[in-house]
Design an enzyme around this catalytic site. Structure first.
Site, PDB file in Angstrom:
ATOM      1  N   ASN A  62       7.879   4.668  -0.351  1.00 60.54           N
ATOM      2  CA  ASN A  62       6.492   4.285  -0.120  1.00 60.54           C
ATOM      3  C   ASN A  62       5.558   5.164  -0.942  1.00 60.54           C
ATOM      4  O   ASN A  62       5.809   6.340  -1.172  1.00 60.54           O
ATOM      5  CB  ASN A  62       6.135   4.289   1.370  1.00 60.54           C
ATOM      6  CG  ASN A  62       6.327   5.620   2.076  1.00 60.54           C
ATOM      7  OD1 ASN A  62       7.331   6.289   1.897  1.00 60.54           O
ATOM      8  ND2 ASN A  62       5.369   5.988   2.910  1.00 60.54           N
ATOM      9  N   GLU A  64       1.544   5.935  -1.022  1.00 62.39           N
ATOM     10  CA  GLU A  64       0.259   5.766  -0.344  1.00 62.39           C
ATOM     11  C   GLU A  64      -0.910   5.981  -1.297  1.00 62.39           C
ATOM     12  O   GLU A  64      -0.751   6.506  -2.401  1.00 62.39           O
ATOM     13  CB  GLU A  64       0.154   6.746   0.827  1.00 62.39           C
ATOM     14  CG  GLU A  64       1.109   6.421   1.944  1.00 62.39           C
ATOM     15  CD  GLU A  64       0.955   7.337   3.143  1.00 62.39           C
ATOM     16  OE1 GLU A  64       1.567   7.022   4.171  1.00 62.39           O
ATOM     17  OE2 GLU A  64       0.253   8.369   3.067  1.00 62.39           O
ATOM     18  N   CYS A  73       4.919  -0.280   0.244  1.00 55.32           N
ATOM     19  CA  CYS A  73       6.078   0.140   1.033  1.00 55.32           C
ATOM     20  C   CYS A  73       7.308   0.324   0.155  1.00 55.32           C
ATOM     21  O   CYS A  73       7.425  -0.263  -0.927  1.00 55.32           O
ATOM     22  CB  CYS A  73       6.384  -0.902   2.104  1.00 55.32           C
ATOM     23  SG  CYS A  73       5.076  -1.148   3.311  1.00 55.32           S
ATOM     24  N   GLU A  75      10.420  -0.740   0.623  1.00 55.77           N
ATOM     25  CA  GLU A  75      11.243  -1.932   0.462  1.00 55.77           C
ATOM     26  C   GLU A  75      10.716  -2.821  -0.651  1.00 55.77           C
ATOM     27  O   GLU A  75      11.472  -3.307  -1.500  1.00 55.77           O
ATOM     28  CB  GLU A  75      11.290  -2.733   1.778  1.00 55.77           C
ATOM     29  CG  GLU A  75      11.870  -1.965   2.940  1.00 55.77           C
ATOM     30  CD  GLU A  75      10.845  -1.186   3.764  1.00 55.77           C
ATOM     31  OE1 GLU A  75      11.082  -1.016   4.971  1.00 55.77           O
ATOM     32  OE2 GLU A  75       9.817  -0.739   3.208  1.00 55.77           O
ATOM     33  N   CYS A 112       8.511  -3.309   7.985  1.00 62.21           N
ATOM     34  CA  CYS A 112       7.268  -3.867   8.512  1.00 62.21           C
ATOM     35  C   CYS A 112       7.216  -5.376   8.251  1.00 62.21           C
ATOM     36  O   CYS A 112       8.048  -5.926   7.523  1.00 62.21           O
ATOM     37  CB  CYS A 112       6.060  -3.166   7.880  1.00 62.21           C
ATOM     38  SG  CYS A 112       5.739  -3.630   6.164  1.00 62.21           S
ATOM     39  N   CYS A 115       7.006  -6.418   4.510  1.00 64.18           N
ATOM     40  CA  CYS A 115       8.289  -6.244   3.819  1.00 64.18           C
ATOM     41  C   CYS A 115       9.300  -7.302   4.266  1.00 64.18           C
ATOM     42  O   CYS A 115      10.077  -7.802   3.452  1.00 64.18           O
ATOM     43  CB  CYS A 115       8.837  -4.842   4.046  1.00 64.18           C
ATOM     44  SG  CYS A 115       7.895  -3.592   3.131  1.00 64.18           S
TER      45      CYS A 115
END
Length: 160
Positions: A62, A64, A73, A75, A112, A115
């Protein structure tokens, strides 16, 4: 009125060393990628490793941003890179490890919703299931034979 019911089946391995050897290596790659995550705001690091049909492993973590929606993210970082570099290869498996630097995370942490949707797109595109393995920083590992167990009602191109 009609009832529509879907069941999800997950398999839970009590520890990383109980996984098949190829998946242990994939999860170790995800754990290593997690350690390189850029998560200065949430302190929640995620690593992902994707196994492609040509046996190449692509990792992501990830990333940010102070403007939260601008981050990405792990994934999606991994699968988008895999698709851009190896567009003809299928995704066979994805391993995900997530952990907080503020507290212990020992239960399996699934991808999430965004994803799940992205992984679903590739599963539908390749017309083959993608095995999804996920864990916290330590502890048990959950396995789904297909993303459809994690996102039973998908939104796809047929809706457009």
């Amino acid at each position: 009125m009609k009832v529509l019911k879907r069941e999800s089946v997950l398999f839970v391995y009590v520890a990383l060393d109980r996984l098949p050897k190829d998946v242990v290596h994939l999860m170790e790659a995800a754990i290593k990628a997690r350690g390189k995550a850029y998560a200065p705001y949430s302190k929640f690091q995620v690593g992902a490793a994707v196994l492609l049909s040509n046996n190449v492993v692509v990792t992501g973590n990830n990333q940010e941003n102070a403007s939260y929606p601008s981050g990405l993210c792990a994934e999606r970082t991994a699968i988008y890179y895999a698709a851009s570099q190896y567009p003809k290869e299928n995704i066979l498996k994805i391993a995900i490890s997530a952990g907080s630097t503020k507290k212990q995370t020992s239960r399996p942490i699934p991808p999430c919703g965004a994803c799940r949707q992205a992984i679903s797109e590739y599963e539908l595109k390749q017309k083959k299931p993608i095995e999804v393995y996920f864990m916290g920083a330590t502890g048990a590992v959950a396995k789904s034979d297909s993303l459809s167990n994690l996102l039973p009602f998908t939104f796809d191109k047929s809706e457009l």
